[in-house]
Design a protein around this motif. Structure first.
Motif, PDB file in Angstrom:
ATOM      1  N   ARG A  78      31.044  29.851  32.922  1.00 49.07           N
ATOM      2  CA  ARG A  78      31.857  29.042  32.012  1.00 49.07           C
ATOM      3  C   ARG A  78      33.264  28.843  32.571  1.00 49.07           C
ATOM      4  O   ARG A  78      33.875  27.803  32.370  1.00 49.07           O
ATOM      5  N   ALA A  79      33.777  29.828  33.286  1.00 45.60           N
ATOM      6  CA  ALA A  79      35.122  29.722  33.876  1.00 45.60           C
ATOM      7  C   ALA A  79      35.125  28.856  35.131  1.00 45.60           C
ATOM      8  O   ALA A  79      36.192  28.466  35.617  1.00 45.60           O
ATOM      9  N   GLY A  80      33.946  28.591  35.685  1.00 46.64           N
ATOM     10  CA  GLY A  80      33.860  27.779  36.895  1.00 46.64           C
ATOM     11  C   GLY A  80      34.235  28.544  38.149  1.00 46.64           C
ATOM     12  O   GLY A  80      34.729  27.958  39.114  1.00 46.64           O
ATOM     13  N   VAL A  81      33.989  29.855  38.130  1.00 41.14           N
ATOM     14  CA  VAL A  81      34.292  30.683  39.301  1.00 41.14           C
ATOM     15  C   VAL A  81      33.054  31.498  39.650  1.00 41.14           C
ATOM     16  O   VAL A  81      32.134  31.633  38.848  1.00 41.14           O
ATOM     17  N   GLY A  82      33.068  32.063  40.824  1.00 38.99           N
ATOM     18  CA  GLY A  82      31.966  32.925  41.233  1.00 38.99           C
ATOM     19  C   GLY A  82      32.115  34.314  40.645  1.00 38.99           C
ATOM     20  O   GLY A  82      33.196  34.710  40.198  1.00 38.99           O
ATOM     21  N   GLN A  83      31.008  35.048  40.653  1.00 38.84           N
ATOM     22  CA  GLN A  83      31.059  36.407  40.120  1.00 38.84           C
ATOM     23  C   GLN A  83      31.967  37.310  40.940  1.00 38.84           C
ATOM     24  O   GLN A  83      32.558  38.241  40.400  1.00 38.84           O
ATOM     25  N   GLY A  84      32.114  37.009  42.222  1.00 39.48           N
ATOM     26  CA  GLY A  84      33.040  37.796  43.041  1.00 39.48           C
ATOM     27  C   GLY A  84      34.459  37.688  42.517  1.00 39.48           C
ATOM     28  O   GLY A  84      35.193  38.681  42.452  1.00 39.48           O
ATOM     29  N   SER A  85      34.849  36.481  42.123  1.00 39.66           N
ATOM     30  CA  SER A  85      36.183  36.283  41.550  1.00 39.66           C
ATOM     31  C   SER A  85      36.320  37.045  40.232  1.00 39.66           C
ATOM     32  O   SER A  85      37.347  37.674  39.957  1.00 39.66           O
TER      33      SER A  85
END
Length: 192
Positions: A44-51
């Protein structure tokens, strides 16, 4: 046609990613509770899980960031000189209506020092409001911040198992009952 991956903006994206993750977590926890998948937050945030994990290494740290903001809203209400206990409780109800995750977090992380400060901050806000309300004569003289915290916990508990469509009515009815119990005792009637 394959999608082109987003360009990596590097460290400069960090602050914006953190804010996006907190906003996304508020929505995801609001919809799915504290146990909602963290992958849904990242998506939902538009980022990867690493971030996600760079900013918030575990579920508790993410939830604490979300609820730190919620408590900031309560602190702002209490800082207004004309605000009342009704105003504060309405903010608590508004937050509880959209998310039961705070209660889940406090239960799940009761022994975690990162969670303990949330309760301390809320108690300080409630104490400010109760002191103001007692001084104005709008509540019983013996009402304490702990009494109001207990009432908030009871109200939040009821709202966690109340179906979403009926939560606003249930919250209003519960707060009406609590408000009457907080009210100062009526003056005795003069003797005939």
């Amino acid at each position: 046609m394959p999608q082109t991956p987003k360009a990596n903006r590097g460290p400069s994206a960090g602050p914006a990613n953190r804010l996006a993750l907190i906003a996304a977590a508020r929505e995801v926890f609001g919809d799915g509770g504290y146990a909602a998948p963290l992958s849904a937050v990242a998506k939902r945030a538009g980022v990867g899980q690493g971030s996600l994990y760079r900013h918030f290494p575990d579920r508790i740290s993410l939830a604490v960031a979300v609820f730190d903001e919620n408590i900031g809203d309560l602190e702002r209400v209490a800082s207004l000189p004309d605000s009342t206990l009704d105003d504060l409780l309405q903010e608590v109800i508004d937050q509880a209506l959209v998310s039961k995750a705070l209660i889940d977090l406090i239960v799940a992380g009761a022994d975690d020092e990162r969670v303990a400060h949330l309760g301390t901050r809320v108690l300080a806000v409630v104490d400010t409001m109760v002191t103001r309300e007692r001084s104005a004569g709008r509540v019983r003289a013996d009402l304490t911040a702990d009494d109001v915290m207990l009432a908030i916990s009871m109200l939040a508990g009821v709202l966690t198992w109340t179906p979403g469509a009926t939560r606003p009515d249930t919250a209003a009815r519960a707060w009406s009952l609590l408000r009457r119990s907080f009210a100062p005792a009526p003056a005795p009637s003069p003797a005939p």
